[in-house]
Design an enzyme around this catalytic site. Structure first.
Site, short mmCIF file in Angstrom:
data_model
loop_
_atom_site.label_atom_id
_atom_site.label_comp_id
_atom_site.label_asym_id
_atom_site.label_seq_id
_atom_site.Cartn_x
_atom_site.Cartn_y
_atom_site.Cartn_z
N ARG A 151 -0.19 90.98 -17.40
CA ARG A 151 -0.08 92.02 -16.38
C ARG A 151 0.11 93.39 -17.03
O ARG A 151 -0.25 94.42 -16.48
CB ARG A 151 1.07 91.70 -15.40
CG ARG A 151 1.22 92.73 -14.28
CD ARG A 151 1.88 92.19 -13.01
NE ARG A 151 3.00 91.34 -13.27
CZ ARG A 151 4.21 91.75 -13.67
NH1 ARG A 151 4.44 93.03 -13.86
NH2 ARG A 151 5.18 90.88 -13.89
N TYR B 291 -17.08 106.00 2.18
CA TYR B 291 -17.18 104.54 2.28
C TYR B 291 -16.16 104.01 3.30
O TYR B 291 -15.00 104.45 3.31
CB TYR B 291 -16.95 103.91 0.89
CG TYR B 291 -16.75 102.43 0.96
CD1 TYR B 291 -17.78 101.61 1.43
CD2 TYR B 291 -15.56 101.83 0.60
CE1 TYR B 291 -17.61 100.24 1.53
CE2 TYR B 291 -15.37 100.46 0.69
CZ TYR B 291 -16.41 99.67 1.16
OH TYR B 291 -16.22 98.32 1.28
N ASP C 266 -15.24 109.65 -6.43
CA ASP C 266 -15.71 108.27 -6.44
C ASP C 266 -17.13 108.31 -6.99
O ASP C 266 -18.05 108.79 -6.33
CB ASP C 266 -15.67 107.69 -5.02
CG ASP C 266 -16.10 106.23 -4.97
OD1 ASP C 266 -16.89 105.82 -5.84
OD2 ASP C 266 -15.67 105.51 -4.04
N LYS D 199 -20.19 97.31 -8.36
CA LYS D 199 -21.54 97.81 -8.13
C LYS D 199 -22.30 97.98 -9.47
O LYS D 199 -22.51 97.01 -10.14
CB LYS D 199 -21.45 99.11 -7.33
CG LYS D 199 -20.56 98.97 -6.06
CD LYS D 199 -21.10 97.94 -5.11
CE LYS D 199 -20.45 97.82 -3.76
NZ LYS D 199 -19.06 97.66 -3.59
C1 PLP Z 1 -18.51 104.10 -2.82
C2 PLP Z 1 -17.58 102.91 -2.76
N1 PLP Z 1 -16.30 103.06 -3.13
C3 PLP Z 1 -15.43 102.02 -3.09
C4 PLP Z 1 -15.83 100.76 -2.66
C5 PLP Z 1 -14.84 99.63 -2.62
O1 PLP Z 1 -15.11 98.76 -3.68
P1 PLP Z 1 -14.86 97.19 -3.65
O2 PLP Z 1 -15.79 96.58 -2.66
O3 PLP Z 1 -15.13 96.79 -5.08
O4 PLP Z 1 -13.43 96.97 -3.27
C6 PLP Z 1 -17.16 100.57 -2.27
C7 PLP Z 1 -17.61 99.25 -1.80
O5 PLP Z 1 -18.70 99.09 -1.26
C8 PLP Z 1 -18.06 101.67 -2.32
O6 PLP Z 1 -19.35 101.55 -1.95
#
Ligand code: PLP
Length: 393
Positions: free
Chosen positions: A61, A113, A185, A210
């Site tokens: 951890r 998102y 992001d 992704k």
């Molecule tokens: C731009 C973006 N940020 C954050 C996330 C959240 O990621 P996760 O699905 O790995 O929790 C996503 C998920 O689709 C996303 O497209």
């Protein structure tokens, strides 16, 4: 010559190009055996040689060699000081919002998102945090939205699914003039096409699920930081809440990163071909792609990115047409997510952006006629043929 038993004997490979950095990571190989595939240190705890004689790894951890290799590599690629790997992008974002105190406000881009919106809508609202959404394509909107309570700006560019583009450097200037933390992001672009920390952002977050993982086989999140104060706080969050990435999953991301540069080029090339073809179709009413010369943020994309990415959205003439396309696609999978080898088509209204209230979705253009596409690594002609039979067949 490298000292072969030392985990700290790594350099940031600043003399290398990005595509060599992705392949060689931080240490690259295992310091003990020389294994060129960094091992999965599948251990919860680590033996001590004696009192105060830790190897540097005590408990997974706190530290794990495989996760550390991934985190160091991500810090190198995003040009940050330190990175942390989480179980998902959601967990990474939750850690970033944990930098705030009750009563604070975050100003976010409006086309965000759905999961990020959900974080602000329920758990964090209970902590008396306010989430305010503005169209960040015009920096003046950001300036106007800032209040005495604002402590953080949070941006996605291009946005998902409407592909709106904001100027990272201009928003960074505003953030710093007001003493705010500026978070980007960078999931859609990856550090291959866009490096927000070099443009003034303080923190970069990723859904590592992704393009970083790149194979639709692992959930992960990444936070990359520059400042010691935030590094210490995120580390404390991780150790306290225990949302760090497991060693097997960290290894999958290390492997994914080795081909990031090649994959991003093909994703982008395929997206451009598909976007151009969609534009010629009578039944397609509008195509949203940040690589079109006449798109809203094209000049900003040219300035702050080295490519346009693999994501696009398009609106068709009716909800019935959406239904037909989603039933007929064959090579292209109707599935949520993005950034892997298989091309995915998504219906934001009922999938990624379902959490967003209908009136906000409508105002943004996330209607029942909108589809989002993550261009994969297949041959673009095959993808276009599949779309052709799904739309026109
Ligand atoms: C731009 C973006 N940020 C954050 C996330 C959240 O990621 P996760 O699905 O790995 O929790 C996503 C998920 O689709 C996303 O497209």
């Amino acid at each position: 010559m490298k000292n072969f038993d030392n985990f700290n004997d790594y350099d940031r490979k600043e003399n290398l190009h990005f595509d060599s950095q992705t392949v060689h990571g931080a240490l690259g190989h295992d310091p003990f055996s020389g294994a060129v595939s960094f091992p999965i240190y599948q251990a919860a705890t680590f033996r001590h040689r004696g009192l105060f004689e830790s190897t540097g790894f005590d408990y997974s951890r706190l530290q794990n060699p495989t996760r550390q290799e991934l985190e160091r590599t991500m810090a190198i690629l995003e040009r940050g000081e330190r990175a942390f790997a989480f179980t998902s992008g959601q967990a990474a974002n939750a850690a970033v919002f944990d930098l705030l105190n009750p009563g604070d406000e975050v100003v976010l881009c409006d086309d965000i998102y759905g999961g990020t919106f959900r974080l602000g809508d329920s758990p964090l609202r209970k902590q008396n945090l306010t989430f305010t959404y503005v169209d960040m394509c015009d920096p003046a909107n950001v300036e106007k939205a800032i209040s005495a309570k604002t402590k953080m700006l949070f941006l996605e560019t291009p946005t998902n699914p409407m592909m709106k583009v904001a100027d990272i450097s201009k928003i960074a200037e505003i953030a710093h003039a007001h003493g705010l933390i500026f978070v980007v992001d960078n999931t859609l672009m990856s550090p291959y096409f866009q490096k927000p920390l070099t443009l003034g952002a303080d923190i970069v977050v990723h859904s590592g699920t992704k393009f970083i993982g790149g194979h639709h086989d692992v959930l992960a999140g990444i936070v990359v930081l520059k400042d010691k104060e935030y590094i210490d706080q995120i580390q404390k969050h991780l150790i306290t809440y225990g949302s760090q990435l497991a060693p097997q999953d960290a290894w999958l991301l290390i492997r994914g990163l080795k081909t990031l540069h090649l994959r991003m080029e093909r994703h982008s090339e395929n997206a451009m071909k598909i976007a151009n073809w969609l534009r010629t179709q009578d039944k397609v009413k509008k195509v949203y792609y940040a690589g079109f010369e006449d798109s809203q943020g094209y000049d900003i994309m040219k300035k702050q990115c080295t490519g346009f990415g693999g994501m696009l959205s398009f609106a068709v003439e009716s909800a019935d047409m959406v239904k037909k396309i989603l039933k007929r696609v064959d090579l292209i999978y109707f599935a949520e997510s993005l950034g892997g080898p298989e091309t995915l088509i998504t219906y934001p209204m009922t999938q990624t952006h379902e959490s967003i209230p209908a009136e906000i979705r409508d105002a943004l253009g996330i209607t029942d006629c909108l589809l989002r596409l993550s261009a994969g690594l297949e041959n673009a002609d095959d993808l276009i043929a599949d779309l052709d039979q799904a739309i026109n067949g």
